[in-house]
Design an enzyme around this catalytic site. Structure first.
Site, PDB file in Angstrom:
ATOM      1  N   CYS A 103       0.812  -1.225   0.000  1.00  0.00           N
ATOM      2  CA  CYS A 103       0.000   0.000   0.000  1.00  0.00           C
ATOM      3  C   CYS A 103       0.842   1.270   0.000  1.00  0.00           C
ATOM      4  O   CYS A 103       0.321   2.364  -0.226  1.00  0.00           O
ATOM      5  CB  CYS A 103      -0.949   0.009   1.183  1.00  0.00           C
ATOM      6  SG  CYS A 103      -1.959  -1.467   1.258  1.00  0.00           S
ATOM      7  N   ASN A 123     -10.151  -0.466   0.431  1.00  0.00           N
ATOM      8  CA  ASN A 123      -8.696  -0.337   0.404  1.00  0.00           C
ATOM      9  C   ASN A 123      -8.184  -0.814  -0.955  1.00  0.00           C
ATOM     10  O   ASN A 123      -8.291  -1.995  -1.276  1.00  0.00           O
ATOM     11  CB  ASN A 123      -8.115  -1.190   1.545  1.00  0.00           C
ATOM     12  CG  ASN A 123      -6.610  -1.107   1.633  1.00  0.00           C
ATOM     13  OD1 ASN A 123      -5.948  -0.622   0.715  1.00  0.00           O
ATOM     14  ND2 ASN A 123      -6.068  -1.599   2.729  1.00  0.00           N
ATOM     15  N   HIS A 168      -3.216   6.958   3.143  1.00  0.00           N
ATOM     16  CA  HIS A 168      -3.648   5.678   2.577  1.00  0.00           C
ATOM     17  C   HIS A 168      -5.045   5.353   3.117  1.00  0.00           C
ATOM     18  O   HIS A 168      -5.311   5.487   4.312  1.00  0.00           O
ATOM     19  CB  HIS A 168      -2.653   4.585   2.954  1.00  0.00           C
ATOM     20  CG  HIS A 168      -3.123   3.223   2.608  1.00  0.00           C
ATOM     21  ND1 HIS A 168      -3.661   2.915   1.370  1.00  0.00           N
ATOM     22  CD2 HIS A 168      -3.163   2.070   3.329  1.00  0.00           C
ATOM     23  CE1 HIS A 168      -3.992   1.642   1.353  1.00  0.00           C
ATOM     24  NE2 HIS A 168      -3.706   1.099   2.525  1.00  0.00           N
TER      25      HIS A 168
END
Ligand code: UT7
Length: 331
Positions: free
Chosen positions: A116, A288, A258
Site C-alpha cells: 500500500c 482499500n 492511505h
C-alpha cells in the site's frame, strides 16, 4: 534533499471499474452487516474489475487521464513506475504491458512492490530521477485488482479490499517554481512482514493444489496488529515530513492518507490535532485499493474542488512489509 532540479505534478488521473460490490452484497456472502463494516472501517462499497481485464487495463485508463491533464503525449514519457501487488502476471512487469498499451517509446519501465506504500515509493523514486536531471517526465501509477486475491469466505479481509488505479506524471519544474515536491521519506520494517502476506504462489510456497486447498493464494492478515502499526507508522512519517520541512501542521492544507480504515485515519489525524475536515477520506467509495488508494483519493478531492493548485499537501501511507512513507508537496 540536494539536487539540481525539482519535480512538479504536471498531471493526475484515476480510474475505478464500473461494477460495485456494496456492503449489502457482502451481507449475502459472509456473516457481516453494513452497519458493522461502516462502524469499524467507514467503507460502503468497493469497485470490481470485470473478467478479462487486468491491472494494466486499469492503469492504462488512469494514465491516459493523467496524460490528458498534463497535456503531454505518450512519447514525452521517459520512465514508467507501477506500484502494484496484483500484477497482470508474475512476469513480465505490468509496467511493460502499460508501456506497450500507451504507445510509449522504448523507455525504462518497471513494477515495484511496496504494497500500500507503492505509490509513495514510486513518487519518491521518480523525484530522485528528476532531481538529478536524468529524466524530465515520469509516469507513476498505483494500480490493483485486489478482489482476485481476496477470500470471499473470510469476513475479516473480504470487506476491506477493492480495485482501482491512479496515475501521476512528475515533470521537471521550471526554475523558481514553488509548486514542487518538497520531500519524500520511505521506511520498511521487515520484522513485521508476517502480519500481512499473500502466502502461496511465490518461490517459498509455489503454486500447487495444496495451496489452493488451504486458500494460501489469498491475502492473510492480522488485522488488529496491522491497525496499531499503521497508526504508529503513518504518524511517524507525517512527523518526519513536517520536521524535515520545518512546517507546522497548520501550514498543511490537506492530508491525503492511505485509505485503509477510517478509524486508522482519524487516529493519525488526532496525533497532530489535525482537523478531519482537512483530511481526504474516500474509502467509503473504494475500500482499500492498496497502491491506488492515494492517487484515487487525491484525484477525487481535486475533482470535487477540495484540493486546489498551490496548496500544501501531505501524503502518507503504510502497507505490507511493513512499509511506510510520506511526501510533502505543493500541488
Ligand atoms: O493496507 C493495510 C491493510 N489492512 C488494514 O488496514 C487492516 C487494519 N485493520 C483493520 O482495519 C481492523 O482490524 C479490521 C477492520 C480488520 C477489524 O476491525 P477490529 O475493530 O479490529 O475488529 P476485531 O478484529 O477486533 O474483531 C472484533 C469482532 C470479532 O468478533 P469477537 O471475537 O469479538 O466475537 C470479529 O470476529 O468483530 C468480528 N468481525 C466481524 N464481524 C462482522 C471481524 N470481521 C467482521 C465482519 N463483520 N466483517
Amino acid at each position: 534533499m540536494a539536487g539540481q532540479y525539482r519535480s512538479r505534478v504536471s498531471g493526475i488521473g484515476s480510474y475505478l471499474p464500473e461494477k460495485v460490490l456494496t456492503n449489502h452484497d457482502l451481507e449475502k456472502m459472509v456473516e457481516t452487516s453494513d452497519q458493522w463494516i461502516i462502524e469499524r472501517t467507514g467503507i460502503e462499497r468497493r469497485h470490481i474489475t470485470p473478467e478479462g481485464q487486468a491491472t494494466s487495463d486499469l492503469a492504462l485508463e488512469a494514465s491516459r487521464r493523467a496524460l490528458a491533464d498534463s497535456k503531454l503525449n505518450p512519447e514525452d514519457i521517459d520512465m514508467i513506475i507501477v506500484g502494484t501487488v496484483t500484477s497482470d502476471r508474475q512476469m513480465p512487469s505490468t509496467a511493460c504491458y502499460l508501456q506497450s498499451k500507451l504507445g510509449c517509446r522504448n523507455i525504462v519501465s518497471f513494477d515495484l512492490n511496496a504494497a500500500c506504500s507503492g505509490f509513495i515509493y514510486g513518487l519518491s523514486i521518480a523525484d530522485q530521477f528528476i532531481r538529478t536531471g536524468m529524466y524530465k517526465n515520469i509516469l507513476v501509477v498505483g494500480a490493483e485488482v485486489l478482489h482476485r486475491f481476496v477470500n470471499y469466505k473470510d469476513r475479516e479481509t473480504c470487506i476491506l479490499f477493492g480495485d482501482g488505479a491512479g496515475a501521476w506524471i512528475l515533470s521537471r519544474a521550471n526554475e523558481g517554481d514553488n509548486q514542487v515536491i518538497h520531500s519524500s521519506h520511505m521506511h520498511a520494517d521487515g520484522n513485521l512482514a508476517e502480519l500481512l502476506t499473500l502466502p502461496g504462489g511465490g518461490s517459498l510456497v509455489p503454486p500447487s493444489q495444496a495451496v489452493l486447498d488451504s486458500n494460501m493464494q489469498y491475502v492473510s492478515m492480522k488485522g488488529r496488529e496491522i491497525f496499531k502499526n499503521a497508526v504508529r507508522a503513518m504518524a511517524q512519517c507525517c512527523q518526519e515530513a513536517l520536521e524535515a520541512n520545518n512546517t507546522a501542521p497548520e501550514q498543511v492544507d490537506w492530508i491525503v492518507p492511505h485509505q485503509a480504515n477510517k478509524r486508522i485515519i482519524e487516529a493519525v489525524a488526532d496525533q497532530f490535532k489535525f482537523p478531519m475536515e482537512k483530511v481526504i477520506v474516500y474509502l467509503q467509495e473504494t475500500g482499500n485499493t492498496s497502491s491506488a488508494s492515494i492517487p484515487l483519493a487525491f484525484d477525487w478531492a481535486v475533482q470535487t474542488g477540495k484540493i486546489k493548485r498551490g496548496q500544501t499537501i501531505l501524503l502518507t501511507a503504510f502497507g505490507a512489509g511493513l512499509t511506510s512513507g510520506s511526501i510533502l508537496l505543493r500541488y
